[in-house]
Write an enzyme that holds these catalytic residues in place. Structure first.
Site, PDB file in Angstrom:
ATOM      1  N   TRP A 153     -31.218   0.893 -47.457  1.00 19.85           N
ATOM      2  CA  TRP A 153     -30.921   1.373 -48.820  1.00 19.85           C
ATOM      3  C   TRP A 153     -32.239   1.442 -49.590  1.00 19.85           C
ATOM      4  O   TRP A 153     -32.986   0.460 -49.608  1.00 19.85           O
ATOM      5  CB  TRP A 153     -29.948   0.407 -49.481  1.00 19.85           C
ATOM      6  CG  TRP A 153     -29.570   0.691 -50.899  1.00 19.85           C
ATOM      7  CD1 TRP A 153     -29.180   1.895 -51.405  1.00 19.85           C
ATOM      8  CD2 TRP A 153     -29.514  -0.246 -51.973  1.00 19.85           C
ATOM      9  NE1 TRP A 153     -28.887   1.759 -52.741  1.00 19.85           N
ATOM     10  CE2 TRP A 153     -29.080   0.454 -53.119  1.00 19.85           C
ATOM     11  CE3 TRP A 153     -29.779  -1.611 -52.094  1.00 19.85           C
ATOM     12  CZ2 TRP A 153     -28.914  -0.159 -54.358  1.00 19.85           C
ATOM     13  CZ3 TRP A 153     -29.608  -2.224 -53.312  1.00 19.85           C
ATOM     14  CH2 TRP A 153     -29.181  -1.500 -54.435  1.00 19.85           C
ATOM     15  N   ASP A 234     -26.664  -8.273 -46.929  1.00 24.64           N
ATOM     16  CA  ASP A 234     -26.315  -7.505 -48.129  1.00 24.64           C
ATOM     17  C   ASP A 234     -24.998  -6.783 -47.839  1.00 24.64           C
ATOM     18  O   ASP A 234     -24.968  -5.757 -47.144  1.00 24.64           O
ATOM     19  CB  ASP A 234     -27.434  -6.502 -48.442  1.00 24.64           C
ATOM     20  CG  ASP A 234     -27.109  -5.701 -49.694  1.00 24.64           C
ATOM     21  OD1 ASP A 234     -26.118  -6.026 -50.383  1.00 24.64           O
ATOM     22  OD2 ASP A 234     -27.839  -4.732 -49.978  1.00 24.64           O
ATOM     23  N   LYS A 270     -17.951  -0.886 -54.831  1.00 21.84           N
ATOM     24  CA  LYS A 270     -17.268   0.049 -53.952  1.00 21.84           C
ATOM     25  C   LYS A 270     -15.877  -0.470 -53.585  1.00 21.84           C
ATOM     26  O   LYS A 270     -14.887   0.232 -53.735  1.00 21.84           O
ATOM     27  CB  LYS A 270     -18.086   0.253 -52.669  1.00 21.84           C
ATOM     28  CG  LYS A 270     -19.142   1.308 -52.729  1.00 21.84           C
ATOM     29  CD  LYS A 270     -20.287   1.085 -53.667  1.00 21.84           C
ATOM     30  CE  LYS A 270     -21.350   0.187 -53.138  1.00 21.84           C
ATOM     31  NZ  LYS A 270     -22.679   0.406 -53.738  1.00 21.84           N
TER      32      LYS A 270
END
Ligand code: KET
Length: 435
Positions: A153, A234, A270
C-alpha cells in the site's frame, strides 16, 4: 530531514541567507508529490464524462456504484441515537471496542483476551493504527528498520518515513507469473538482520490480491522464530478475501500458535463501510498483563500528543455491533455479501474479456483475492483508459474491484480489450513463433 522537501533554489537560499529577512517563511516549501490513490479520485471528480468510472480508492461500493451503509450500522445508529452513553464514554478509552477488536484478530475464545496480554488502543482507522505503531517502534527501537512487501500500500512508505523509520523491502510479487515469489520472500526473511521488523498483509494483499497459502504462512512463522523477527500485521480487509472473518485472520493465528509477539493494525473502513468515521485499533501482543499495561500507556501517550483522542461516534457504532450478538451476526453476513459481490465481478470481468476474444491470459483476475485486481496493465495503458475511456485507476494497474458493477463491467472489459490490443498482437506473434 526537512532538506528533501525544499526546492533546489530554496536549498541555495537556505545555505546562504537562512537568517536574512529577504527569505519568506514558506518560500522554501515545494509542492508535495500527489498521493497516488487520492490523486486518482481528484482526476475522476474533475472529469465531466457521464461514462466515468472510479476504480482507484479501495472503498466498498454496491452494484450501483454507491457507497454503502451496512444494515448493521443503521441498526447500531438507531440503538445509540440520543444515548447518554455518547457523552459519558471516555473518548480516549473504549475498552469494550478494543477487547472485541482483539477477539477478531486472535479468535473469540483465545486466551489472549482472558489473560489481558494484549495492549490495544483505538486508532484513527487503519492508517492511524499504523502511524501509532511506527511512532512506538521509533520510541523503543530507534535503530530499527521496517521491511515492506514489494509492492505494498503506497501510504506505508509515507507513514514509516514520517516516523523516521528507514524502510527496506522484501520480495513478494512476481509480475511474470503474477503470483507470490515465495522462494525470494523466504530468502529475504533469512537474510535480514536478526530481530528485524516486517510488515505483512494477513489477507487480501493490497495491491496484488495475492496471499501466501496456509502452509507458506507456517514456514514464514517458523523462520521468524529462527530469526527472532517481529511480525506487524496490517489488517485492513478482514473478511474480504474469503468472506469469513476467522479465515482471513488465519495467518495471525498461526503466528499466535507459534508464540510470537505480534503487532496488528485493524481498520473498520472497509469491513464495516465506515471509511469516513476513521475507526481502527492497534494492538500489541505481550508476554503478560503487566507488560501490556506498560505498552498500552506508552501508546496512549503517543496518541495523546498526536491528536488527543479519536472521535467517539464511530467507535460507539463498532462497539455496539461487535458486542450485540444479533448485530454481530448481521455484520458477518454482510461482510460475506460484500466479498461475494466482488468475487462475482471478478468472474464477469474475466468472462467478458475472454468473450471479446482477448488473446491475453486473464486468469489472475479470478485467482487474486480481496478488493483489488492487480491487472498487469502498464502505466501507458492506464493513461489511455483515463484519457480515452474515462476509467480511473492507480498507475500500477490496480483495479479496485469494489468500483466494478453490473452496469459498467461490459464497458470496462471493452476498454481494457481496446488498450491491450497491441500486447495481444505481440502475444499472438510470440505464440506462432514458439509453435
Ligand atoms: N492498510 C492497507 C493495506 C490499506 O490498503 C489501507 C487503505 C489502509 C491500511 C488504511 O485504511 P483506513 O482507511 O485508514 O482504515 N487503503 C485504501 C484506501 C486509502 O488508501 O485511503 C486504498 O488502498 O485505496
Amino acid at each position: 530531514m526537512y532538506w528533501r522537501y525544499l526546492t533546489r533554489a530554496a536549498r541555495r537560499c537556505s545555505v546562504h541567507t537562512t537568517s536574512s529577512r529577504t527569505v519568506g517563511w514558506w518560500d522554501h516549501v515545494a509542492p508535495a508529490a500527489k498521493d497516488p490513490i487520492n490523486g486518482v479520485t481528484e482526476a475522476f471528480l474533475a472529469d465531466p464524462s457521464p461514462f466515468k468510472i472510479n476504480l482507484g480508492v479501495g472503498a466498498y461500493r454496491d452494484d450501483k456504484g454507491r457507497p454503502v451503509v451496512l444494515q448493521c450500522v443503521r441498526e447500531a445508529e438507531a440503538k445509540i441515537a440520543g444515548s447518554e452513553f455518547l457523552e459519558s464514554i471516555s473518548a480516549s478509552v473504549s475498552t469494550k471496542m478494543v477487547e472485541e477488536s482483539v477477539k477478531l484478530v486472535y479468535g473469540k475464545d483465545s486466551d489472549v483476551v482472558k489473560e489481558g496480554r494484549s495492549a490495544g488502543v483505538q486508532a484513527l482507522s487503519g492508517t492511524g493504527a499504523c502511524r501509532l505503531f511506527a511512532e512506538f517502534q521509533r520510541r523503543f527501537h530507534p535503530e530499527s528498520h521496517i521491511y515492506f512487501p514489494d509492492p505494498t500500500w503506497s501510504n506505508h512508505h509515507n507513514i514509516w518515513r514520517d516516523a523516521q523509520i528507514p524502510e527496506r523491502t522484501y520480495h513478494y510479487y512476481d509480475p511474470d507469473s503474477k503470483s507470490l515469489d515465495f522462494a525470494a520472500l523466504m530468502d529475504d526473511i533469512k537474510n535480514a538482520p536478526d530481530s528485524s521488523f516486517f510488515l505483512f498483509h494477513p489477507s487480501a494483499h493490497n495491491p496484488t490480491g495475492v496471499d501466501p497459502t496456509e502452509e507458506q504462512w507456517r514456514e514464514i512463522s517458523y523462520q521468524f522464530k529462527v530469526k527472532g523477527h517481529f511480525p506487524f500485521f496490517d489488517m485492513a480487509y478482514q473478511g474480504f478475501a474469503s468472506g469469513d472473518l476467522d479465515k482471513d485472520a488465519q495467518a495471525i493465528r498461526i503466528f499466535l500458535e507459534d508464540e510470537h509477539l505480534i503487532g496488528c493494525a485493524q481498520s473498520y473502513a472497509k469491513s464495516m463501510g465506515l471509511y469516513g468515521h476513521r475507526v481502527g485499533c492497534l494492538s500489541i501482543l505481550c508476554v503478560d498483563s503487566k507488560q501490556a499495561a506498560a505498552i498500552r500507556s506508552q501508546i496512549q501517550q503517543i496518541a495523546r500528543a498526536m491528536y488527543g483522542s479519536p472521535p467517539v461516534h464511530g467507535i460507539l457504532l463498532v462497539e455496539t455491533i461487535l458486542s450485540d450478538p444479533n448485530l454481530k451476526s448481521l455484520w458477518i453476513d454482510e461482510v460475506k455479501i460484500m466479498a461475494d459481490r466482488i468475487q462475482r465481478k471478478r468472474t464477469t470481468l474475466r468472462q467478458n474479456l475472454e468473450k471479446l476474444g482477448s488473446s491475453l491470459n486473464w486468469e489472475h483476475i479470478t485467482n487474486q483475492l480481496g478488493m483489488f485486481c492487480f491487472s498487469g496493465l502498464t502505466p501507458y495503458q492506464v493513461d489511455r483508459l483515463a484519457k480515452e475511456f474515462h476509467i480511473y485507476m492507480t498507475q500500477d494497474g490496480r483495479i479496485s474491484m469494489a468500483g466494478v458493477t453490473t452496469g459498467n463491467v461490459n464497458y470496462l472489459a471493452n476498454a481494457i480489450h481496446e488498450v491491450t490490443r497491441s500486447e495481444q498482437e505481440t502475444a499472438k506473434i510470440l505464440c506462432s513463433i514458439s509453435v
